[in-house]
Design a protein around this motif. Structure first.
Motif, short mmCIF file in Angstrom:
data_model
loop_
_atom_site.label_atom_id
_atom_site.label_comp_id
_atom_site.label_asym_id
_atom_site.label_seq_id
_atom_site.Cartn_x
_atom_site.Cartn_y
_atom_site.Cartn_z
N ALA A 27 0.82 -1.22 0.00
CA ALA A 27 0.00 0.00 0.00
C ALA A 27 0.85 1.27 0.00
O ALA A 27 0.44 2.29 -0.54
N GLY A 28 2.04 1.22 0.58
CA GLY A 28 2.89 2.40 0.66
C GLY A 28 3.90 2.54 -0.46
O GLY A 28 4.68 3.48 -0.48
N ALA A 29 3.90 1.60 -1.40
CA ALA A 29 4.88 1.63 -2.49
C ALA A 29 4.58 2.76 -3.47
O ALA A 29 3.42 3.01 -3.80
N ALA A 30 5.62 3.41 -3.95
CA ALA A 30 5.47 4.46 -4.95
C ALA A 30 5.45 3.87 -6.36
O ALA A 30 4.77 4.37 -7.24
N GLY A 31 6.22 2.81 -6.56
CA GLY A 31 6.37 2.23 -7.89
C GLY A 31 5.46 1.04 -8.11
O GLY A 31 5.12 0.30 -7.19
N MET A 32 5.07 0.88 -9.37
CA MET A 32 4.28 -0.27 -9.81
C MET A 32 5.20 -1.18 -10.61
O MET A 32 5.91 -0.73 -11.51
N ASP A 33 5.19 -2.47 -10.29
CA ASP A 33 6.07 -3.40 -10.99
C ASP A 33 5.68 -3.57 -12.44
O ASP A 33 4.49 -3.66 -12.78
N LEU A 34 6.69 -3.61 -13.30
CA LEU A 34 6.53 -3.93 -14.71
C LEU A 34 7.08 -5.33 -14.93
O LEU A 34 8.12 -5.69 -14.37
N VAL A 35 6.38 -6.12 -15.73
CA VAL A 35 6.81 -7.50 -15.96
C VAL A 35 7.19 -7.70 -17.42
O VAL A 35 6.72 -6.99 -18.31
N ALA A 36 8.04 -8.70 -17.65
CA ALA A 36 8.52 -9.02 -18.99
C ALA A 36 7.42 -9.72 -19.78
O ALA A 36 6.81 -10.67 -19.30
N ALA A 37 7.18 -9.24 -21.00
CA ALA A 37 6.18 -9.84 -21.89
C ALA A 37 6.87 -10.62 -23.00
O ALA A 37 6.53 -10.50 -24.17
N LEU A 38 7.86 -11.41 -22.62
CA LEU A 38 8.53 -12.28 -23.58
C LEU A 38 7.61 -13.46 -23.89
O LEU A 38 6.77 -13.83 -23.07
N GLU A 109 27.64 -12.61 -13.70
CA GLU A 109 27.10 -13.84 -14.29
C GLU A 109 25.95 -13.50 -15.23
O GLU A 109 25.33 -12.44 -15.12
N ASP A 110 25.65 -14.45 -16.13
CA ASP A 110 24.49 -14.28 -17.01
C ASP A 110 23.24 -14.04 -16.16
O ASP A 110 23.08 -14.62 -15.09
N PHE A 111 22.35 -13.19 -16.67
CA PHE A 111 21.05 -12.96 -16.03
C PHE A 111 19.98 -13.33 -17.05
O PHE A 111 20.00 -12.83 -18.18
N VAL A 112 19.07 -14.20 -16.66
CA VAL A 112 18.03 -14.69 -17.56
C VAL A 112 16.71 -14.01 -17.21
O VAL A 112 16.26 -14.06 -16.06
N VAL A 113 16.08 -13.38 -18.22
CA VAL A 113 14.77 -12.77 -18.06
C VAL A 113 13.75 -13.71 -18.69
O VAL A 113 13.93 -14.14 -19.84
N GLN A 114 12.70 -14.03 -17.93
CA GLN A 114 11.65 -14.91 -18.42
C GLN A 114 10.31 -14.18 -18.40
O GLN A 114 10.14 -13.20 -17.68
N ARG A 115 9.37 -14.68 -19.16
CA ARG A 115 8.02 -14.11 -19.21
C ARG A 115 7.47 -14.00 -17.79
O ARG A 115 7.55 -14.92 -16.99
N GLY A 116 6.94 -12.82 -17.48
CA GLY A 116 6.31 -12.59 -16.18
C GLY A 116 7.26 -12.12 -15.09
O GLY A 116 6.81 -11.75 -14.01
N ASP A 117 8.58 -12.11 -15.35
CA ASP A 117 9.53 -11.62 -14.35
C ASP A 117 9.30 -10.14 -14.10
O ASP A 117 9.11 -9.36 -15.05
N ARG A 118 9.35 -9.74 -12.84
CA ARG A 118 9.28 -8.31 -12.50
C ARG A 118 10.66 -7.72 -12.80
O ARG A 118 11.65 -8.10 -12.18
N ILE A 119 10.70 -6.79 -13.76
CA ILE A 119 11.99 -6.31 -14.26
C ILE A 119 12.31 -4.86 -13.91
O ILE A 119 13.45 -4.43 -13.98
N ALA A 120 11.29 -4.08 -13.57
CA ALA A 120 11.49 -2.66 -13.28
C ALA A 120 10.26 -2.16 -12.54
O ALA A 120 9.30 -2.92 -12.33
N GLN A 121 10.30 -0.92 -12.14
CA GLN A 121 9.12 -0.31 -11.53
C GLN A 121 8.83 1.00 -12.24
O GLN A 121 9.72 1.63 -12.80
N MET A 122 7.56 1.36 -12.22
CA MET A 122 7.11 2.57 -12.90
C MET A 122 6.42 3.47 -11.89
O MET A 122 5.55 3.03 -11.15
N VAL A 123 6.84 4.73 -11.86
CA VAL A 123 6.27 5.73 -10.98
C VAL A 123 5.59 6.79 -11.85
O VAL A 123 6.20 7.31 -12.79
#
Length: 156
Positions: A27-38, A109-123
């Motif tokens: 409830a107190g978060a400023a950012g909304m999570d963005l997820v990967a649409a791969l 190390e390699d970082f793997v992004v998969q569909r639905g991963d929370r990758i950033a936040q949007m304010v």
């Protein structure tokens, strides 16, 4: 406490169907999570030093007078060294294309992004229009033209 929220029109793109809407995790978060649409099974591998643009699967219509700031998720930055390349990125009110996040892997190390991963936040933030006016001199302040560490730091 804000008295009302900002209403933002959002349109899912075909590859974003089924993913969660951008959302705050508390409830107190400023950012909304963005997820990967791969695409399912089409992981994106970011090697150390590697960059990639991750689609979020939606477009939106911000009201005039607002911007969306795309920022890193602190957990990804601390745990893996993955951050938003142009942080904070700005999405302008007149942009109608897909929201996408440029990531960079500063980790070892390699970082793997998969569909639905929370990758950033949007304010979502209000924007104050501004205009510059030319002046021959500026008002004086105690700090003046001192910058880059002139106000001190914790190590000596």
């Amino acid at each position: 406490m804000p008295s009302s929220s900002v209403s933002i029109a959002l349109r899912w793109l075909e590859h974003g169907q089924g993913l969660p809407l951008p959302a705050r995790q508390t409830a107190g978060a400023a950012g909304m999570d963005l997820v990967a649409a791969l695409a399912p099974g089409a992981d994106m591998v970011l090697p150390p030093g590697g960059r990639g643009v991750v689609p979020c699967g939606f477009a939106m219509a911000l009201p005039i007078g607002f911007e969306a700031q795309v920022r890193p998720r602190s957990g990804l930055a601390v745990k893996f060294g993955v951050t938003v390349l142009n942080a904070p990125g700005t999405i302008d009110a007149d942009y109608r294309g897909e929201v996408m996040v440029p990531l960079i892997n500063l980790g070892a190390e390699d970082f793997v992004v998969q569909r639905g991963d929370r990758i950033a936040q949007m304010v979502i933030a209000a924007v104050q229009p501004a205009e510059f006016r030319l002046e021959e001199t500026l008002d004086e302040t105690e700090r003046g033209d001192k910058g880059f560490g002139s106000t001190g730091h914790r190590r000596g």
